[in-house]
Scaffold this motif. Structure first.
Motif, short mmCIF file in Angstrom:
data_model
loop_
_atom_site.label_atom_id
_atom_site.label_comp_id
_atom_site.label_asym_id
_atom_site.label_seq_id
_atom_site.Cartn_x
_atom_site.Cartn_y
_atom_site.Cartn_z
N ASP A 1 -27.25 -75.54 25.43
CA ASP A 1 -27.09 -75.10 24.06
C ASP A 1 -27.21 -76.23 23.04
OD1 ASP A 1 -26.74 -72.50 24.84
OD2 ASP A 1 -24.55 -72.60 24.88
N ARG B 1 -31.04 -77.56 20.99
CA ARG B 1 -31.87 -76.79 20.06
C ARG B 1 -32.72 -77.69 19.16
NH1 ARG B 1 -31.32 -74.44 14.73
NH2 ARG B 1 -32.07 -72.28 14.64
N GLU B 2 -32.10 -78.63 18.47
CA GLU B 2 -32.83 -79.46 17.52
C GLU B 2 -33.79 -80.43 18.21
OE1 GLU B 2 -32.80 -78.75 14.36
OE2 GLU B 2 -31.36 -77.16 14.85
N ARG C 1 -45.03 -67.80 23.33
CA ARG C 1 -44.26 -67.73 22.09
C ARG C 1 -44.41 -69.05 21.34
NH1 ARG C 1 -38.46 -67.12 25.18
NH2 ARG C 1 -38.69 -68.86 26.63
N ARG D 1 -40.64 -72.46 16.17
CA ARG D 1 -39.78 -71.64 15.31
C ARG D 1 -38.35 -71.65 15.85
NH1 ARG D 1 -42.80 -66.15 15.62
NH2 ARG D 1 -40.92 -65.45 14.53
N PRO D 2 -37.35 -71.91 15.00
CA PRO D 2 -35.96 -71.98 15.45
C PRO D 2 -35.48 -70.72 16.16
CG PRO D 2 -36.15 -72.84 13.22
CD PRO D 2 -37.48 -72.23 13.56
N GLU D 3 -35.87 -69.54 15.66
CA GLU D 3 -35.41 -68.30 16.29
C GLU D 3 -35.96 -68.13 17.70
OE1 GLU D 3 -38.89 -67.02 13.55
OE2 GLU D 3 -37.30 -68.55 13.60
N VAL D 4 -37.13 -68.70 17.95
CA VAL D 4 -37.72 -68.65 19.29
C VAL D 4 -36.94 -69.56 20.24
CG1 VAL D 4 -39.78 -69.20 20.63
CG2 VAL D 4 -40.00 -68.00 18.44
N ASP E 1 -33.80 -70.27 19.91
CA ASP E 1 -32.53 -69.58 20.14
C ASP E 1 -32.67 -68.53 21.24
OD1 ASP E 1 -31.28 -71.08 18.18
OD2 ASP E 1 -31.59 -69.57 16.60
N ALA E 2 -33.77 -67.77 21.21
CA ALA E 2 -34.01 -66.76 22.25
C ALA E 2 -34.19 -67.42 23.61
CB ALA E 2 -35.24 -65.92 21.89
N TRP E 3 -34.88 -68.56 23.62
CA TRP E 3 -35.11 -69.32 24.85
C TRP E 3 -33.76 -69.77 25.44
CZ3 TRP E 3 -38.77 -74.21 24.66
CH2 TRP E 3 -38.95 -74.72 25.96
N ASN F 1 -30.87 -68.37 24.98
CA ASN F 1 -30.19 -67.18 25.48
C ASN F 1 -30.69 -66.81 26.87
OD1 ASN F 1 -28.55 -66.80 23.24
ND2 ASN F 1 -30.04 -65.50 22.18
#
Length: 200
Positions: A28, A31-32, A51, A55-58, A60-62, A64
């Motif tokens: 976790d 991310r950055e 994908r 992109r930050p949201e991608v 985040d999904a990764w 998860n």
């Protein structure tokens, strides 16, 4: 999806071209660092990915998916920066859960040192512990270095998808799909002593 699996012990350290590289599982807190790595890649390198990892949201999904066990990602880190990764993305469908897609990416400055090969070997070792039987990988035809690395590890072409991806300039590229039997890879790895070189 929760997956019963056994992955290798991390962190691990390898030396490539005189530089120490740490291999560890993505978590976790990455991310950055992963975003910075992705955004430094040439745009063409992103074409064969499913994908947009810039992109930050991608990301985040990764992360998860990593928590759920659907994805196992080994990061390569040198001098405090992410310089590559190897990801196993397992199918969530019961009739194809023996198959996983392998994605390997290496920073431009670390190419030609064998990091892609190391990350691929790590991925296969983890795939065995996850019960995966078949690995597939895909890349554009002009990524000759990556294709040579994969073929050197026993991957063989399985399909060629014409005009499958389009770059940011609108040019279309063919996509090559390669595959490998995981158990056969382990037999080859043992025969050539790769297991010893990687610490078992």
């Amino acid at each position: 999806m929760t997956t019963e699996m056994t992955v290798r012990n991390y962190p691990r350290t390898v030396e490539l071209g005189g530089q120490r590289v740490t291999l560890r599982l993505m978590g976790d807190g990455d991310r950055e660092a992963v975003l910075a790595f992705a955004r430094a890649l040439p745009g063409h390198d992103l074409l064969f990915l499913r994908r947009d990892i810039t992109r930050p949201e991608v990301i985040d999904a990764w992360l998860n998916q990593a928590r759920s066990g659907e994805v196992v990602t080994v990061l390569a880190e040198a001098d405090g920066q992410v310089v590559g990764y190897g990801t196993i993305h397992r199918s969530t469908l019961p009739w194809t859960d023996h198959v996983a897609e392998l994605r390997v990416m290496v920073a431009e400055g670390m190419r030609g040192r064998g990091l892609g090969r190391v990350l691929t070997q790590e991925a296969f070792a983890n795939a065995l512990g996850m019960g995966i039987e078949k690995m597939v990988a895909q890349m554009t035809l002009d990524q000759k270095g990556a294709i040579a690395t994969f073929e050197g590890l026993g991957f063989r072409p399985e399909a060629l998808l014409r005009d499958q991806v389009k770059d940011r300039e609108g040019k279309k590229h063919d996509l090559l799909v390669l595959s490998h039997d995981v158990a056969r890879f382990e037999a080859t790895r043992a025969a050539f002593g790769v297991a010893e070189a990687l610490g078992g």
